[in-house]
Design a protein around this motif. Structure first.
Motif, mmCIF file in Angstrom:
data_model
loop_
_atom_site.group_PDB
_atom_site.id
_atom_site.type_symbol
_atom_site.label_atom_id
_atom_site.label_comp_id
_atom_site.label_asym_id
_atom_site.label_seq_id
_atom_site.Cartn_x
_atom_site.Cartn_y
_atom_site.Cartn_z
ATOM 1 N N ALA A 221 0.846 -1.199 0.000
ATOM 2 C CA ALA A 221 0.000 0.000 0.000
ATOM 3 C C ALA A 221 0.875 1.241 0.000
ATOM 4 O O ALA A 221 1.850 1.321 0.754
ATOM 5 N N ASP A 222 0.545 2.210 -0.874
ATOM 6 C CA ASP A 222 1.264 3.481 -0.928
ATOM 7 C C ASP A 222 0.343 4.652 -1.255
ATOM 8 O O ASP A 222 0.818 5.748 -1.559
ATOM 9 N N ARG A 223 -0.964 4.458 -1.194
ATOM 10 C CA ARG A 223 -1.890 5.508 -1.590
ATOM 11 C C ARG A 223 -2.099 6.553 -0.505
ATOM 12 O O ARG A 223 -2.503 7.685 -0.806
ATOM 13 N N CYS A 224 -1.850 6.220 0.761
ATOM 14 C CA CYS A 224 -2.061 7.164 1.856
ATOM 15 C C CYS A 224 -0.787 7.985 2.091
ATOM 16 O O CYS A 224 0.316 7.539 1.789
ATOM 17 N N PRO A 225 -0.895 9.185 2.662
ATOM 18 C CA PRO A 225 0.289 10.050 2.806
ATOM 19 C C PRO A 225 1.263 9.616 3.891
ATOM 20 O O PRO A 225 2.430 9.989 3.830
ATOM 21 N N SER A 226 0.828 8.838 4.880
ATOM 22 C CA SER A 226 1.721 8.447 5.971
ATOM 23 C C SER A 226 1.811 6.927 6.066
ATOM 24 O O SER A 226 0.946 6.199 5.572
ATOM 25 N N ARG A 227 2.879 6.451 6.711
ATOM 26 C CA ARG A 227 3.104 5.014 6.864
ATOM 27 C C ARG A 227 2.039 4.379 7.752
ATOM 28 O O ARG A 227 1.583 3.263 7.492
ATOM 29 N N LYS A 228 1.639 5.057 8.808
ATOM 30 C CA LYS A 228 0.638 4.514 9.723
ATOM 31 C C LYS A 228 -0.686 4.263 8.998
ATOM 32 O O LYS A 228 -1.347 3.228 9.204
ATOM 33 N N GLN A 229 -1.071 5.180 8.130
ATOM 34 C CA GLN A 229 -2.321 5.005 7.382
ATOM 35 C C GLN A 229 -2.240 3.832 6.414
ATOM 36 O O GLN A 229 -3.189 3.048 6.278
ATOM 37 N N ASN A 230 -1.101 3.676 5.730
ATOM 38 C CA ASN A 230 -0.938 2.549 4.812
ATOM 39 C C ASN A 230 -0.897 1.216 5.555
ATOM 40 O O ASN A 230 -1.400 0.202 5.047
ATOM 41 N N LEU A 231 -0.319 1.197 6.750
ATOM 42 C CA LEU A 231 -0.300 -0.026 7.543
ATOM 43 C C LEU A 231 -1.715 -0.435 7.947
ATOM 44 O O LEU A 231 -2.089 -1.608 7.849
ATOM 45 N N ASP A 232 -2.501 0.525 8.383
ATOM 46 C CA ASP A 232 -3.899 0.217 8.732
ATOM 47 C C ASP A 232 -4.684 -0.244 7.502
ATOM 48 O O ASP A 232 -5.566 -1.111 7.607
ATOM 49 N N TYR A 233 -4.365 0.310 6.349
ATOM 50 C CA TYR A 233 -5.096 -0.038 5.131
ATOM 51 C C TYR A 233 -4.824 -1.481 4.697
ATOM 52 O O TYR A 233 -5.754 -2.216 4.332
ATOM 53 N N ILE A 234 -3.558 -1.924 4.739
ATOM 54 C CA ILE A 234 -3.265 -3.291 4.311
ATOM 55 C C ILE A 234 -3.802 -4.305 5.323
ATOM 56 O O ILE A 234 -4.175 -5.417 4.947
ATOM 57 N N LYS A 235 -3.856 -3.945 6.609
ATOM 58 C CA LYS A 235 -4.491 -4.830 7.587
ATOM 59 C C LYS A 235 -5.986 -4.972 7.298
ATOM 60 O O LYS A 235 -6.561 -6.070 7.430
#
Length: 332
Positions: A221-235
């Motif tokens: 995932a790389d669509r969100c601006p921050s790493r925390k948001q992308n981590l939550d998205y792939i979960k």
């Protein structure tokens, strides 16, 4: 008569002029012999008298104050001087740092008034003694490594989920490197505890995100601006895939053998023919095929021959499975 009048006027004029001279002489200061009455002369090299006066003037001035970098002791506590990340300050850092392009004389710019050193983030606060001090402070919040996890296989068994991210040193006014927000999740398909229907549906939803050689699922995932948001998205994506795979839609129960995307030996005539042959003359009764010898080998050979296509290896495997199933002697 006219001559007398002219003499009188002339005498009055001379009297007035004398009085004006007396008044001017009393109001203006007298010019002494030592003073210059001409223009001042430009002296390119001043006289020794003036040089001595300048030296006396410099001696009376206050001495130049030394910088902190010059007066700093060798045993100075660097953490107290530079506790956190901050902009480079030349008068505080006791190092002869240089950065930038060479000048015509072949010398690099030093640390004073050096914009190259001030515009990038530095790690002067992360010296080995400071890092060691931080680690000692964090030890009381840590636990010992579990004794049960001594090998990589044991770690993968108990912690199958793997999160991959990267950090960068970014030369910019901001420390946020765009590539640092990318997060990848890796997990083996066999660790998700799926049945045949859920596994098939999961593979169709994943597409090229699944590697059949390593049995590994990789979601990035790389669509969100921050790493925390992308981590939550792939979960969230993994959780949604798992629950959707277990869900059975009404139209899925209506699928026939002709509608199947792959060959399922347990639902085809090959299984019925094999059970009828071993259960003769009561061929109408369906019984468990696990009691038949070499049935698993035969099932795998038939499925690979139909699903993966005909090739010499699949045909040889099918021939060998049929010979073992029917207990036929092999011919040279």
């Amino acid at each position: 008569m006219l001559s007398l009048m002219r003499r009188y006027e002339a005498s009055n004029i001379t009297t007035v002029l004398k009085m004006m001279r007396l008044s001017l002489s009393s109001s203006t200061p007298k010019i002494t012999e030592n003073e210059d009455t001409e223009f001042r002369v430009l002296e390119l090299i001043p006289s020794e008298k003036k040089l001595v006066s300048k030296k006396k003037l410099l001696s009376t001035q206050k001495p130049i104050v030394e910088t902190k970098a010059e007066t700093m002791s060798v045993t100075q506590n660097w953490q107290a001087v530079w506790p956190t990340a901050r902009t480079f300050h030349p008068h505080t850092v006791p190092l002869p740092l240089k950065q930038g392009y060479k000048n015509p004389k072949g010398v690099y710019p030093d640390k004073y008034a050096n914009a190259e050193l001030m515009k990038i983030p530095n790690f002067l606060h992360l010296t080995p003694p400071v890092i060691k001090k931080h680690c000692e402070a964090l030890k009381r919040f840590c636990t010992k490594w579990p004794t049960e996890l001594q090998t990589d296989e044991e770690c993968e068994k108990h912690f199958p989920l793997e999160i991959i991210s990267s950090n960068y040193c970014y030369s910019s006014p901001t420390i946020r490197e765009p590539l640092a927000r990318i997060v990848s999740l890796r997990v083996k398909l066999s660790c998700l505890h799926l049945d045949a229907h859920a596994k098939d549906k999961m593979l169709r939803l994943l597409g090229d995100k699944y590697n059949p050689e390593t049995d590994m699922i990789t979601i990035t995932a790389d669509r969100c601006p921050s790493r925390k948001q992308n981590l939550d998205y792939i979960k969230y994506l993994l959780t949604a895939l798992y629950h959707v795979s277990w869900r059975v839609e009404p139209w899925e129960t209506e699928k026939s053998e002709a509608d199947m995307e792959y060959y399922d030996w347990d639902k085809n005539k090959s299984r019925k023919s094999l059970t009828a042959m071993y259960n003769w003359p009561n061929s109408s009764i369906d019984f468990n095929t696990e009691s038949i010898p070499h049935v698993t080998e035969y099932k795998t050979a038939v499925s690979n021959l139909i699903n993966k296509g005909e090739n010499q290896s699949a045909i040889d495997e099918y021939r060998k499975a049929v010979q073992n199933l029917l207990n036929l002697k092999t011919t040279k």
